[in-house]
Design an enzyme around this catalytic site. Structure first.
Site, PDB file in Angstrom:
ATOM      1  N   ASP A 134       0.782  -1.227   0.057  1.00  0.00           N
ATOM      2  CA  ASP A 134       0.154   0.077   0.034  1.00  0.00           C
ATOM      3  C   ASP A 134       0.827   1.113   0.009  1.00  0.00           C
ATOM      4  O   ASP A 134       1.781   1.385   0.708  1.00  0.00           O
ATOM      5  CB  ASP A 134      -0.876   0.066   1.295  1.00  0.00           C
ATOM      6  CG  ASP A 134      -1.926  -1.076   1.265  1.00  0.00           C
ATOM      7  OD1 ASP A 134      -2.349  -1.504   2.382  1.00  0.00           O
ATOM      8  OD2 ASP A 134      -2.007  -1.705   0.281  1.00  0.00           O
ATOM      9  N   HIS A 194       1.473  -7.822  -0.092  1.00  0.00           N
ATOM     10  CA  HIS A 194       0.170  -8.597   0.260  1.00  0.00           C
ATOM     11  C   HIS A 194      -0.555  -8.626  -1.073  1.00  0.00           C
ATOM     12  O   HIS A 194      -0.518  -7.855  -2.107  1.00  0.00           O
ATOM     13  CB  HIS A 194      -0.722  -7.991   1.230  1.00  0.00           C
ATOM     14  CG  HIS A 194      -1.020  -6.674   1.168  1.00  0.00           C
ATOM     15  ND1 HIS A 194      -0.136  -5.440   1.267  1.00  0.00           N
ATOM     16  CD2 HIS A 194      -2.332  -5.999   0.972  1.00  0.00           C
ATOM     17  CE1 HIS A 194      -0.775  -4.335   1.005  1.00  0.00           C
ATOM     18  NE2 HIS A 194      -2.111  -4.751   0.801  1.00  0.00           N
ATOM     19  N   ARG A 231     -16.321 -12.279  -1.138  1.00  0.00           N
ATOM     20  CA  ARG A 231     -15.399 -11.764   0.258  1.00  0.00           C
ATOM     21  C   ARG A 231     -15.724 -10.314   0.244  1.00  0.00           C
ATOM     22  O   ARG A 231     -15.417  -9.468  -0.637  1.00  0.00           O
ATOM     23  CB  ARG A 231     -14.312 -12.290   0.031  1.00  0.00           C
ATOM     24  CG  ARG A 231     -13.372 -11.695   1.066  1.00  0.00           C
ATOM     25  CD  ARG A 231     -11.953 -12.519   1.220  1.00  0.00           C
ATOM     26  NE  ARG A 231     -11.233 -11.876   2.368  1.00  0.00           N
ATOM     27  CZ  ARG A 231     -10.278 -10.833   1.976  1.00  0.00           C
ATOM     28  NH1 ARG A 231     -10.069 -10.255   0.873  1.00  0.00           N
ATOM     29  NH2 ARG A 231      -9.710 -10.256   3.077  1.00  0.00           N
TER      30      ARG A 231
END
Ligand SMILES: C=C1C[C@]23C[C@H]1CC[C@H]2[C@]1(C)CCC[C@@](C)(C(=O)O)[C@H]1[C@@H]3C(=O)O
Ligand SMILES: O=C(O)CCC(=O)C(=O)O
Ligand SMILES: [Fe+2]
Length: 351
Positions: A219, A273, A283
């Site tokens: 991020d 990630h 989800r």
């Protein structure tokens, strides 16, 4: 996502394809950081939390927190409002589509931005500022873009973002303690920050092994605080392999981002990630991207830098890195290095 999207067969690079088709990786088994001691000033518990954070962030930039003080009713309400939004007809979601150059609004697979490796997800993002500056007032945003029937949603997310800001300041204080710098340093740097709130929805995919909900990335912001539903799909790259993060309803996931990696001169890693999808269930995740005020010049604190220690990254402003990711570079695992090069070369051409 449109029904015909399910016929959209994506062919990720072979390495990812084999990797995902092998099935879920083993789970990261590191214990969560218990914040209870922080709130009651228990010195021993605080130093335990700081040492857990130091070990995790030096290694892979990821940890989870429990006993965080966020009201579970607020968390549940935020998930319920997210479900209500993504269950809207596509036409309603497209009416609040992200505008070019802005993070805010709805996006379906980022199809308006990219033409390959499209993420198998829908997102809805908006800004949050503690001083409730009008343009970042969550309730007004929801009312103005989604109409009166979403005023309740605006109230819920205003409360949720306030809770995320409070939690982020606790985590930033613990990060300072773990780094051995003035414990109020990062808290002061971020307390007037404007952050980004994002709701992610990952539809089920018949060819789940051939795509990704969100591809491998770090991020670009400073800190990310995420609450996921119970479906599972978040993976971090740690100990030289992808590791699944088992959902815990009582925990928040915390990732170190690129900007914090620069703010600690690389002591802590920006967490690599990704999010995988599955064939059966949608989800959803609530993601709060912590950022400092856009115009602050960002550099590591003096009391962190050794006398001979070289700076790993140039001074920069969050506004520049955000603009870089929105208009020049698709954030991935090496955004910060590419941004530093872009910044320095654009300064050189300007002189
Ligand atoms: C500053 C940001 C850009 C992204 C949203 C926030 C923080 C995370 C970034 C992102 C999620 C990293 C992966 C790629 C990306 C394009 C995405 O999949 O959404 C990134 C976001 C964005 O540019 O909208
Ligand atoms: O939904 C997830 O688990 C990860 C989302 C994410 O990494 C992001 O939105 O930056
Ligand atoms: Fe992310």
């Amino acid at each position: 996502m449109d029904s015909n999207a399910s016929t959209l067969i994506l062919r990720p690079p072979l390495s990812i394809q084999n990797d995902i088709e092998k099935g879920p990786p083993d789970e990261l088994t590191e214990p969560p950081v218990d914040l209870k001691g922080f709130f009651n000033g228990d010195k021993e518990a605080i130093s335990l939390a700081a040492s857990q954070i130091r070990a995790a962030c030096s290694n892979h930039g990821f940890f989870q927190v429990i006993n965080h003080g966020v009201d579970p009713i607020v968390i549940r309400a935020a998930h319920q409002q997210m479900d209500a939004f993504f269950d809207l007809p596509t036409s309603r979601k497209f009416a609040v589509k992200r505008k070019p150059g802005s993070v805010w609004g709805y996006s379906g697979a980022h199809a308006d931005r990219y033409s390959s490796k499209l993420p198998w997800k829908e997102t809805f993002s908006f800004g949050y500022s503690h001083d409730n500056s009008l343009e970042l007032d969550v309730i007004n945003y929801f009312k103005s873009v989604l109409g009166k029937d979403f005023e309740e949603a605006g109230l819920v997310y205003q409360k949720y973002c306030e809770a995320m800001r409070n939690l982020s300041l606790v985590i930033l204080e613990l990060l300072a303690i773990s780094l051995g710098v003035d414990r109020s340093h990062y808290r002061k740097l971020f307390e007037d920050g404007d952050s980004i709130m994002r709701c992610n929805s990952y539809p089920p995919c018949r060819e789940a092994g051939l795509t990704l909900g969100t591809g491998p990335h770090c991020d670009p912001n400073s800190l990310t605080i995420l609450h996921q539903d119970q479906v599972g799909g978040l993976e971090i790259f740690a100990n030289n392999k992808w590791q699944a993060i088992r959902p815990r309803p009582d925990a928040f996931v915390v990732n170190i981002g690129d900007t914090f990696m620069a703010l600690c001169n690389g002591r802590y890693k920006s967490c690599l990630h990704r999010a995988v999808v599955n064939k059966e269930k949608v989800r959803r995740s609530l993601v709060y991207f912590v950022s400092p005020k856009e115009d602050k010049v960002l550099r590591p604190p003096e009391d962190l830098m050794g006398t001979e220690e070289a700076r790993k990254y140039p001074d920069f402003k969050w506004s520049d890195l955000l603009e870089f990711t929105q208009n020049h570079y698709r954030a991935d695992a090496t955004t910060l290095q590419n941004f530093a090069y872009w910044l320095l070369s654009s300064k050189n051409t300007l002189n």
